[in-house]
Motif scaffolding. Structure first.
Motif, PDB file in Angstrom:
ATOM      1  N   ARG A   1       0.814  -1.210   0.000  1.00  0.00           N
ATOM      2  CA  ARG A   1       0.000   0.000   0.000  1.00  0.00           C
ATOM      3  C   ARG A   1       0.854   1.270   0.000  1.00  0.00           C
ATOM      4  O   ARG A   1       0.446   2.296  -0.532  1.00  0.00           O
ATOM      5  N   ASP A   2       2.025   1.195   0.646  1.00  0.00           N
ATOM      6  CA  ASP A   2       2.898   2.370   0.718  1.00  0.00           C
ATOM      7  C   ASP A   2       4.325   1.892   0.963  1.00  0.00           C
ATOM      8  O   ASP A   2       4.525   0.895   1.684  1.00  0.00           O
ATOM      9  N   ALA A   3       5.301   2.573   0.370  1.00  0.00           N
ATOM     10  CA  ALA A   3       6.703   2.172   0.527  1.00  0.00           C
ATOM     11  C   ALA A   3       7.590   3.406   0.525  1.00  0.00           C
ATOM     12  O   ALA A   3       7.530   4.219  -0.398  1.00  0.00           O
ATOM     13  N   VAL A   4       8.408   3.538   1.584  1.00  0.00           N
ATOM     14  CA  VAL A   4       9.355   4.652   1.690  1.00  0.00           C
ATOM     15  C   VAL A   4      10.737   4.074   1.930  1.00  0.00           C
ATOM     16  O   VAL A   4      10.977   3.407   2.946  1.00  0.00           O
ATOM     17  N   ARG A   5      11.651   4.331   1.009  1.00  0.00           N
ATOM     18  CA  ARG A   5      13.019   3.825   1.109  1.00  0.00           C
ATOM     19  C   ARG A   5      13.833   4.621   2.124  1.00  0.00           C
ATOM     20  O   ARG A   5      13.635   5.822   2.307  1.00  0.00           O
ATOM     21  N   ARG A   6      14.749   3.951   2.768  1.00  0.00           N
ATOM     22  CA  ARG A   6      15.776   4.644   3.543  1.00  0.00           C
ATOM     23  C   ARG A   6      16.728   5.316   2.563  1.00  0.00           C
ATOM     24  O   ARG A   6      17.058   4.744   1.521  1.00  0.00           O
ATOM     25  N   PRO A   7      17.200   6.537   2.850  1.00  0.00           N
ATOM     26  CA  PRO A   7      18.074   7.254   1.918  1.00  0.00           C
ATOM     27  C   PRO A   7      19.521   6.779   2.027  1.00  0.00           C
ATOM     28  O   PRO A   7      20.452   7.583   2.203  1.00  0.00           O
ATOM     29  N   THR A   8      19.722   5.472   1.922  1.00  0.00           N
ATOM     30  CA  THR A   8      21.053   4.890   2.082  1.00  0.00           C
ATOM     31  C   THR A   8      21.334   3.931   0.939  1.00  0.00           C
ATOM     32  O   THR A   8      20.420   3.292   0.407  1.00  0.00           O
TER      33      THR A   8
END
Length: 393
Positions: free
Chosen positions: A372-379
């Motif tokens: 439903r939702d996905a936010v990547r770590r900025p790494t």
């Protein structure tokens, strides 16, 4: 004209978000090339990465951070760990730690891991839930805490300490991240040292007790080596599970969730291996030449670094048919997600077991699921999700 490797910008947010097009381009044109920005040779092909990881003339050499007064604890936590040492020290440490780690602790935990995974999935409920927060993070932290018999009241400290320290493995940590890593290293080491002292006086049947008493032909872990081992077990041991499960579930579900019979142990194992290959939790591992050496047909001078990009190797079309396709039945699957050679991840069996039990629990409670939702770590180095919201389809 720039070297091919210099076209790979690891500070580019688009590359961090989806590195695979850039890695494919580099691997295709220069599977082993010099990168001026990293000041290192970069290996992207499966053959080249394997050769670098197996080469005993490429060592895992830790360089102290400066100023020494600020980085003292952080420095010795790495210098005295298995990961950042070489033979003969590495051989001795790995033998002692593997002896303690292999005394049935992981095997005995299998039913407990299954129970923890099912409880976490049940607590997540029937509606949308964040896989990272609800399952992927608490499962391996709980497991390693139980292995070490870490006090229940202080287990909440482990994940923040680990997250602060591992941010230093990224390409360009900020000054704030550096300060947080220094403090986390001091706090983590102080706590682990005190706990080891307590366990020496009050031994139990846990892994920490075995590490405290670890001996081999009269040898034993020093005080700092023991603390460094405990910190490494948490940092390296659980990061692979957290990111491996998050990345893997995202890969599988966004590929249409090809059917897998999770009651079939072999099918579940195959699914987890493809999760580890398709979107690897660790993308970069660094080695240093201890003498002039030829690696995969390329000359590397003493003191020069070789950076292996595991995610690139794991999508090499010379080894994997249709490498960008997620295939839960892929066989053989010689991925390099846990490394190779003497630095092959000592916690790989535990990480695999955790992922397998988590997948079974998830699919048993919620067949099928969707993202439903996905936010990547900025790494880039440790690739994973900050949030991955799943829900019954």
């Amino acid at each position: 004209m720039p070297e091919p490797a210099d076209l790979l910008d690891l500070d580019d947010p688009e590359v961090v978000a989806d590195p695979y097009p850039a890695l494919h381009h580099l691997r295709e044109h220069a599977p082993f090339a010099w990168h001026e920005g990293l000041h290192a040779h970069v290996a992207t092909g499966h053959e080249q990465v394997s050769a670098a990881l197996r080469n005993r003339s490429l060592g895992r050499i830790f360089t102290d951070r400066e100023p020494a007064a600020d980085w003292s604890t952080f420095n010795w936590l790495h210098a005295d760990s298995i990961l950042d040492s070489e033979p003969p020290k590495h051989t001795r440490l790995r033998r002692l730690v593997a002896g303690a780690f292999g005394r049935g602790h992981v095997a005995r935990l299998a039913p407990r891991i299954e129970k923890i995974a099912r409880e976490l999935v049940e607590q997540a409920g029937d509606g949308p839930f964040d896989l990272i927060d609800a399952v992927a993070e608490p499962l391996p932290v709980t497991v390693i805490a139980e292995l070490l018999d870490w006090p229940q009241a202080d287990r909440h400290l482990l994940r923040p300490w680990s997250q602060a320290i591992v941010k230093m493995y990224e390409v360009s940590p900020t000054p704030q991240e550096q300060a947080a890593a220094q403090q986390a290293a001091r706090d983590f080491a102080e706590y682990a040292d005190a706990l080891a002292d307590h366990r020496a006086r009050h031994p139990g049947s846990d892994l920490l007790t075995d590490l405290v008493t670890a001996r081999d032909a009269g040898d034993r872990l020093s005080r700092r080596e023991l603390v460094a081992t405990v910190v490494l077990l948490l940092n390296a041991g659980h990061e692979a599970s957290v990111n491996g499960l998050g990345n893997g579930m995202h890969s599988w579900l966004t590929a249409g969730a090809p059917a897998v019979d999770t009651d079939d142990e072999g099918a579940t194992e195959s699914l987890v291996e493809e999760m580890l290959r398709h979107d690897s939790p660790l993308h970069l591992f660094e080695r240093t030449a201890t003498q002039d050496v030829v690696v995969a047909g390329h000359e590397v001078a003493k003191g020069e670094k070789v950076v292996v990009l595991l995610g690139a190797a794991n999508r090499d079309p010379a080894v994997f048919a249709d490498p960008d396709v997620f295939d839960p039945r892929r066989s053989p699957n010689p991925h390099l997600a846990f490394g190779l050679g003497i630095h092959f991840c000592i916690g790989a069996p535990l990480a695999r077991l955790e992922m397998q039990q988590a997948v079974r629990a998830l699919l048993s409670a919620h067949p099928p699921l969707e993202v439903r939702d996905a936010v990547r770590r900025p790494t880039f180095v440790l690739r994973g999700f900050e949030r991955l919201v799943l829900a019954p389809a």
